[in-house]
Scaffold this motif. Structure first.
Motif, PDB file in Angstrom:
ATOM      1  N   LEU A 102    -102.070 -54.029  42.168  1.00  0.00           N
ATOM      2  CA  LEU A 102    -101.512 -53.255  43.276  1.00  0.00           C
ATOM      3  C   LEU A 102    -100.580 -52.164  42.754  1.00  0.00           C
ATOM      4  O   LEU A 102    -100.565 -51.034  43.290  1.00  0.00           O
ATOM      5  N   PHE A 103     -99.808 -52.458  41.731  1.00  0.00           N
ATOM      6  CA  PHE A 103     -98.939 -51.445  41.137  1.00  0.00           C
ATOM      7  C   PHE A 103     -99.769 -50.312  40.536  1.00  0.00           C
ATOM      8  O   PHE A 103     -99.402 -49.136  40.660  1.00  0.00           O
ATOM      9  N   LEU A 104    -100.883 -50.673  39.900  1.00  0.00           N
ATOM     10  CA  LEU A 104    -101.748 -49.640  39.315  1.00  0.00           C
ATOM     11  C   LEU A 104    -102.357 -48.764  40.399  1.00  0.00           C
ATOM     12  O   LEU A 104    -102.382 -47.529  40.273  1.00  0.00           O
ATOM     13  N   LEU A 105    -102.841 -49.379  41.491  1.00  0.00           N
ATOM     14  CA  LEU A 105    -103.414 -48.594  42.585  1.00  0.00           C
ATOM     15  C   LEU A 105    -102.358 -47.699  43.227  1.00  0.00           C
ATOM     16  O   LEU A 105    -102.636 -46.540  43.569  1.00  0.00           O
ATOM     17  N   GLY A 106    -101.144 -48.243  43.415  1.00  0.00           N
ATOM     18  CA  GLY A 106    -100.074 -47.422  43.972  1.00  0.00           C
ATOM     19  C   GLY A 106     -99.716 -46.251  43.079  1.00  0.00           C
ATOM     20  O   GLY A 106     -99.431 -45.149  43.567  1.00  0.00           O
ATOM     21  N   SER A 107     -99.724 -46.461  41.773  1.00  0.00           N
ATOM     22  CA  SER A 107     -99.430 -45.369  40.842  1.00  0.00           C
ATOM     23  C   SER A 107    -100.505 -44.290  40.905  1.00  0.00           C
ATOM     24  O   SER A 107    -100.204 -43.088  40.907  1.00  0.00           O
ATOM     25  N   VAL A 108    -101.767 -44.727  40.981  1.00  0.00           N
ATOM     26  CA  VAL A 108    -102.858 -43.752  41.092  1.00  0.00           C
ATOM     27  C   VAL A 108    -102.748 -42.969  42.394  1.00  0.00           C
ATOM     28  O   VAL A 108    -102.954 -41.747  42.435  1.00  0.00           O
ATOM     29  N   ASN A 109    -102.395 -43.666  43.480  1.00  0.00           N
ATOM     30  CA  ASN A 109    -102.260 -42.993  44.767  1.00  0.00           C
ATOM     31  C   ASN A 109    -101.109 -41.986  44.740  1.00  0.00           C
ATOM     32  O   ASN A 109    -101.227 -40.870  45.267  1.00  0.00           O
ATOM     33  N   LEU A 110     -99.988 -42.356  44.119  1.00  0.00           N
ATOM     34  CA  LEU A 110     -98.859 -41.437  44.023  1.00  0.00           C
ATOM     35  C   LEU A 110     -99.218 -40.221  43.174  1.00  0.00           C
ATOM     36  O   LEU A 110     -98.911 -39.073  43.552  1.00  0.00           O
ATOM     37  N   PHE A 111     -99.880 -40.445  42.051  1.00  0.00           N
ATOM     38  CA  PHE A 111    -100.288 -39.318  41.198  1.00  0.00           C
ATOM     39  C   PHE A 111    -101.260 -38.403  41.939  1.00  0.00           C
ATOM     40  O   PHE A 111    -101.151 -37.168  41.879  1.00  0.00           O
ATOM     41  N   ASN A 112    -102.203 -39.008  42.668  1.00  0.00           N
ATOM     42  CA  ASN A 112    -103.169 -38.194  43.415  1.00  0.00           C
ATOM     43  C   ASN A 112    -102.476 -37.387  44.513  1.00  0.00           C
ATOM     44  O   ASN A 112    -102.835 -36.225  44.763  1.00  0.00           O
ATOM     45  N   LYS A 113    -101.473 -37.987  45.163  1.00  0.00           N
ATOM     46  CA  LYS A 113    -100.762 -37.243  46.210  1.00  0.00           C
ATOM     47  C   LYS A 113     -99.954 -36.102  45.630  1.00  0.00           C
ATOM     48  O   LYS A 113     -99.842 -35.027  46.250  1.00  0.00           O
ATOM     49  N   LEU A 114     -99.380 -36.295  44.451  1.00  0.00           N
ATOM     50  CA  LEU A 114     -98.677 -35.195  43.798  1.00  0.00           C
ATOM     51  C   LEU A 114     -99.636 -34.068  43.434  1.00  0.00           C
ATOM     52  O   LEU A 114     -99.300 -32.882  43.555  1.00  0.00           O
ATOM     53  N   VAL A 115    -100.835 -34.433  42.977  1.00  0.00           N
ATOM     54  CA  VAL A 115    -101.853 -33.416  42.713  1.00  0.00           C
ATOM     55  C   VAL A 115    -102.218 -32.687  44.002  1.00  0.00           C
ATOM     56  O   VAL A 115    -102.387 -31.460  44.016  1.00  0.00           O
ATOM     57  N   PHE A 116    -102.319 -33.447  45.108  1.00  0.00           N
ATOM     58  CA  PHE A 116    -102.615 -32.822  46.398  1.00  0.00           C
ATOM     59  C   PHE A 116    -101.496 -31.853  46.799  1.00  0.00           C
ATOM     60  O   PHE A 116    -101.774 -30.753  47.304  1.00  0.00           O
ATOM     61  N   LEU A 117    -100.244 -32.248  46.586  1.00  0.00           N
ATOM     62  CA  LEU A 117     -99.139 -31.355  46.918  1.00  0.00           C
ATOM     63  C   LEU A 117     -99.184 -30.072  46.090  1.00  0.00           C
ATOM     64  O   LEU A 117     -98.947 -28.979  46.607  1.00  0.00           O
ATOM     65  N   ALA A 118     -99.497 -30.217  44.802  1.00  0.00           N
ATOM     66  CA  ALA A 118     -99.615 -29.025  43.960  1.00  0.00           C
ATOM     67  C   ALA A 118    -100.750 -28.126  44.446  1.00  0.00           C
ATOM     68  O   ALA A 118    -100.614 -26.893  44.474  1.00  0.00           O
ATOM     69  N   SER A 119    -101.856 -28.734  44.840  1.00  0.00           N
ATOM     70  CA  SER A 119    -102.974 -27.955  45.369  1.00  0.00           C
ATOM     71  C   SER A 119    -102.605 -27.281  46.680  1.00  0.00           C
ATOM     72  O   SER A 119    -102.973 -26.123  46.936  1.00  0.00           O
ATOM     73  N   PHE A 120    -101.863 -28.002  47.536  1.00  0.00           N
ATOM     74  CA  PHE A 120    -101.451 -27.436  48.820  1.00  0.00           C
ATOM     75  C   PHE A 120    -100.529 -26.241  48.612  1.00  0.00           C
ATOM     76  O   PHE A 120    -100.685 -25.194  49.256  1.00  0.00           O
ATOM     77  N   VAL A 121     -99.557 -26.397  47.715  1.00  0.00           N
ATOM     78  CA  VAL A 121     -98.654 -25.284  47.420  1.00  0.00           C
ATOM     79  C   VAL A 121     -99.420 -24.123  46.803  1.00  0.00           C
ATOM     80  O   VAL A 121     -99.162 -22.950  47.098  1.00  0.00           O
ATOM     81  N   GLY A 122    -100.409 -24.452  45.944  1.00  0.00           N
ATOM     82  CA  GLY A 122    -101.204 -23.391  45.342  1.00  0.00           C
ATOM     83  C   GLY A 122    -102.031 -22.635  46.354  1.00  0.00           C
ATOM     84  O   GLY A 122    -102.197 -21.412  46.251  1.00  0.00           O
ATOM     85  N   ASN A 123    -102.545 -23.326  47.360  1.00  0.00           N
ATOM     86  CA  ASN A 123    -103.352 -22.653  48.379  1.00  0.00           C
ATOM     87  C   ASN A 123    -102.502 -21.828  49.331  1.00  0.00           C
ATOM     88  O   ASN A 123    -102.880 -20.717  49.721  1.00  0.00           O
ATOM     89  N   GLN A 124    -101.358 -22.382  49.741  1.00  0.00           N
ATOM     90  CA  GLN A 124    -100.549 -21.736  50.763  1.00  0.00           C
ATOM     91  C   GLN A 124     -99.514 -20.765  50.193  1.00  0.00           C
ATOM     92  O   GLN A 124     -99.018 -19.911  50.931  1.00  0.00           O
ATOM     93  N   GLY A 125     -99.177 -20.926  48.912  1.00  0.00           N
ATOM     94  CA  GLY A 125     -98.101 -20.104  48.370  1.00  0.00           C
ATOM     95  C   GLY A 125     -96.782 -20.410  49.042  1.00  0.00           C
ATOM     96  O   GLY A 125     -96.031 -19.507  49.445  1.00  0.00           O
ATOM     97  N   THR A 126     -96.472 -21.713  49.203  1.00  0.00           N
ATOM     98  CA  THR A 126     -95.338 -22.133  50.029  1.00  0.00           C
ATOM     99  C   THR A 126     -94.019 -21.611  49.492  1.00  0.00           C
ATOM    100  O   THR A 126     -93.205 -21.039  50.235  1.00  0.00           O
ATOM    101  N   PHE A 127     -93.755 -21.789  48.204  1.00  0.00           N
ATOM    102  CA  PHE A 127     -92.449 -21.447  47.652  1.00  0.00           C
ATOM    103  C   PHE A 127     -92.241 -19.946  47.486  1.00  0.00           C
ATOM    104  O   PHE A 127     -91.126 -19.520  47.177  1.00  0.00           O
ATOM    105  N   THR A 128     -93.268 -19.147  47.659  1.00  0.00           N
ATOM    106  CA  THR A 128     -93.102 -17.693  47.575  1.00  0.00           C
ATOM    107  C   THR A 128     -92.568 -17.099  48.868  1.00  0.00           C
ATOM    108  O   THR A 128     -92.225 -15.933  48.912  1.00  0.00           O
ATOM    109  N   ARG A 129     -92.499 -17.909  49.942  1.00  0.00           N
ATOM    110  CA  ARG A 129     -92.062 -17.396  51.246  1.00  0.00           C
ATOM    111  C   ARG A 129     -90.616 -17.709  51.553  1.00  0.00           C
ATOM    112  O   ARG A 129     -90.143 -17.437  52.650  1.00  0.00           O
ATOM    113  N   GLY A 130     -89.894 -18.304  50.616  1.00  0.00           N
ATOM    114  CA  GLY A 130     -88.483 -18.614  50.841  1.00  0.00           C
ATOM    115  C   GLY A 130     -88.291 -20.050  51.296  1.00  0.00           C
ATOM    116  O   GLY A 130     -89.205 -20.704  51.797  1.00  0.00           O
TER     117      GLY A 130
END
Length: 481
Positions: A102-130
Motif C-alpha cells: 500500500l505504501f508503494l502504491l501510494g508513492s506511485v500515486n503521489l509521484f503520478n499526481k506531481l507529474v500531472f501537476l507539472a503537465s497541467f502547469v505546462g499546458n496552462q502556463g499557470t505561474f506566468t500569470r501571477g
C-alpha cells in the motif's frame, strides 16, 4: 498558443504536457485500487498472515502474472496493460505484505499526481500569470489539494485515500450536473429549508406545551462498565459478598426501555427535527399512541396530520422538486447544445435543412467552406503577421478584430447557397427568354396569317363589287337585228 509554442522548445515538459489525460486516468485508477485494498484488508496486521498464501494460491498468482505478461503484446493495449498491472499488484501484495504494498502504491500515486501537476502547469502556463491568477484558478487549486490528500494518505492515515474518489465527479459531466442541480438554485433550496426549520420549531413548541407526555421513545442504553449486555455482570468481575450495589435506573412510572424526550424545549426541537423529518409519516410515528378516550385525542390527530401534510408532503417535496427540475433543465440544456452543434454551422449559423437538395451537403459545408479551425488559424495569422504585410482582406479583418466587431463573419450566408441561387435565377431567366422567343415567333406567324387572310378578304370584296357592276349592264343591253 504563444505559451504552447514556447514549451515546445522544452521537449521533456512538452512530452509530459501532451500526455496529461493519461496521467489523470492513471491517478483515478490508482485511487480506486488504493481504496479497494484499504476496504478489503484494513486493519492491517491483525491476522498476522500478510504474505503467507497456500501453495495453490501462490502458484495461481505466479501463473497469472506470467500468463498476462506473455499475452501483453497480444491483448488490446488498454486491457492487456490493465490485466498485467492487476496481476502484478496482487502478487506484490502477497509477496511484500499489505502495508509495504500500500505504501508503494501510494508513492506511485503521489509521484503520478506531481507529474500531472507539472503537465497541467505546462499546458496552462499557470505561474506566468501571477500569483493572484494562481490562487483564483480553481482547477489548479483542486489538483493541488488532490496532491496534498495523497501525501496525507501516504504519511498520516490510509483513510484519507477515500477523498480521492471524488475525482469521479470532476471527470463525469453527468455527476457535475447532479451537483449543479443543488448549487444552481441554492438560494431557493436554502430558504425552503429555513422555512422547514421554522415549522419544526413551531411544532416543537406545540408539542412541548400540550403533548409533552406523548414524546416517549424506545431506547437501547449502553451497558454499564463491567456488565455483560446479555447476562448482567461478568462471572469473575467480583466476589459474591464484595460486589458493589449497582444503582437501579429510575423508572418514574415508565416502561423499561422507554425514555422521555421532550422535557426541555431544546430536546423537543431535536427530537422533532431528527425523528420527524426522517420518518415517512412525520413525528406521529414515534409518539405514544393515545387512546380515543383521552381528552387530547382529537388534538393529537390534528397535530400529526398537520405535520405530515405541511412539513413532509409540501415543504420537503418543494425542496426535492427544485432539485429535480434543475437537473432536468441542465439535461435539456446539454441536449440542446449537442443538437445545435450537430445540426448548425458554428460559423454562419445555417441549419442542416438549408442544404437539402443542394449541390453541397451540410458535412461538406462545415468541413470545407466554414471549417471553424480554418477561421481560428486565420485569426492567429492576423495576430502574428506583420501589419505592414497585410493584404486587403487581412487589414479589414484586423481592424474588425481591434474594434471587437463580428460583422466580418458570414452570418446566415454561404457561397455554395449563393451560387446555387444564382444558377436557379439564370435558369429561370433562360426559360423565360425561351418562352418569350417562342411567343414572339407565334405572334409573327399569326400576324402573317392574319395579313394573308386580310388580303384574301379584300380580294373577295373587290371581286364581289366587280360582279355587282357587271350585272346591271347586262340587263339594259339590247342587241341589234
Amino acid at each position: 498558443m504563444k505559451w504552447q509554442k514556447k514549451i515546445r522548445k522544452n521537449r521533456v515538459l512538452f512530452w509530459f504536457s501532451s500526455h496529461i489525460s493519461l496521467w489523470g486516468s492513471i491517478s483515478f485508477y490508482l485511487a480506486n485500487l488504493l481504496n479497494f485494498v484499504v476496504a478489503t484488508f484494513y486493519p492491517f496486521g491483525d491476522d498476522g498472515d500478510e504474505g503467507t498464501l497456500s501453495s495453490m494460491w501462490n502458484i495461481t498468482l505466479w501463473a497469472s502474472l506470467g500468463l498476462f505478461t506473455a499475452l501483453l503484446p497480444v491483448f488490446p493495449k488498454p486491457w492487456g496493460i490493465l490485466f498485467f498491472l492487476v496481476s502484478l499488484i496482487l502478487r506484490a501484495i502477497y509477496t511484500m505484505g499489505l502495508a509495504p504494498a500500500l505504501f508503494l502504491l501510494g508513492s506511485v500515486n503521489l509521484f503520478n499526481k506531481l507529474v500531472f501537476l507539472a503537465s497541467f502547469v505546462g499546458n496552462q502556463g499557470t505561474f506566468t500569470r501571477g500569483y493572484k491568477a494562481v490562487v483564483m484558478d480553481m482547477l489548479f487549486v483542486y489538483h493541488l489539494a488532490y496532491a496534498i490528500i495523497c501525501v496525507l494518505g501516504l504519511f498520516v492515515h490510509e483513510f484519507f485515500y477515500s477523498f480521492l474518489l471524488f475525482d469521479l465527479v470532476s471527470r463525469e459531466e453527468t455527476l457535475l450536473n447532479v451537483i449543479k442541480s443543488v448549487t444552481r438554485n441554492g438560494r431557493s433550496i436554502f430558504l425552503t429549508a429555513v422555512l422547514a426549520i421554522f415549522l419544526v420549531y413551531f411544532f416543537s413548541i406545540i408539542g412541548f406545551l400540550f403533548l409533552k407526555d406523548d414524546f416517549r421513545m424506545e431506547v437501547d442504553p449502553l451497558p454499564l462498565p463491567g456488565q455483560n449486555p446479555l447476562f448482567g455482570p461478568f462471572p469473575n468481575s467480583c466476589m459474591k459478598d464484595s460486589c458493589p450495589t449497582l444503582p437501579s435506573a429510575p423508572h418514574d412510572g415508565e416502561d423499561d426501555g422507554m425514555e422521555r424526550v421532550c422535557d426541555t424545549l431544546l430536546m423537543c426541537i431535536i427530537t422533532v427535527l431528527n425523528q420527524g423529518l426522517r420518518n415517512g409519516g412525520g413525528v406521529g410515528d414515534i409518539l405514544r399512541r393515545p387512546s380515543k378516550e383521552e381528552p387530547l385525542f382529537a388534538a393529537r390527530v390534528v397535530y400529526d396530520l398537520l405535520f405530515f401534510f405541511v412539513v413532509i408532503i409540501i415543504v420537503l417535496n418543494l425542496i426535492f422538486g427544485v432539485i429535480i427540475d434543475t437537473f432536468a433543465d441542465l439535461r435539456s440544456e446539454k441536449q440542446r447544445k449537442e443538437e445545435i452543434l450537430k445540426t448548425t454551422c458554428f460559423i454562419c449559423g445555417l441549419e442542416r435543412d438549408k442544404f437539402d437538395n443542394k449541390t453541397v451537403t451540410f458535412e461538406e459545408h462545415i468541413k470545407s467552406e466554414h471549417n471553424m479551425w480554418h477561421y481560428l488559424y486565420f485569426l492567429v495569422l492576423v495576430r502574428v503577421k506583420d501589419p505592414t504585410e497585410y493584404t486587403g482582406p487581412e487589414s479589414y479583418v484586423a481592424q474588425m478584430i481591434a474594434e471587437k466587431n463580428l460583422e466580418w463573419f458570414p452570418r446566415m450566408r454561404a457561397m455554395s447557397l449563393v451560387s446555387n441561387e444564382g444558377d436557379n435565377e439564370q435558369n429561370e431567366m433562360r426559360s423565360l427568354q425561351e418562352k418569350l422567343t417562342n411567343t414572339v415567333t407565334l405572334i409573327s406567324q399569326l400576324s402573317s396569317q392574319l395579313a394573308e387572310l386580310k388580303e384574301q378578304m379584300t380580294e373577295q370584296r373587290k371581286n364581289k363589287q366587280r360582279m355587282g357592276f357587271l350585272a346591271p349592264q347586262s340587263n339594259h343591253y339590247i342587241p341589234g337585228n
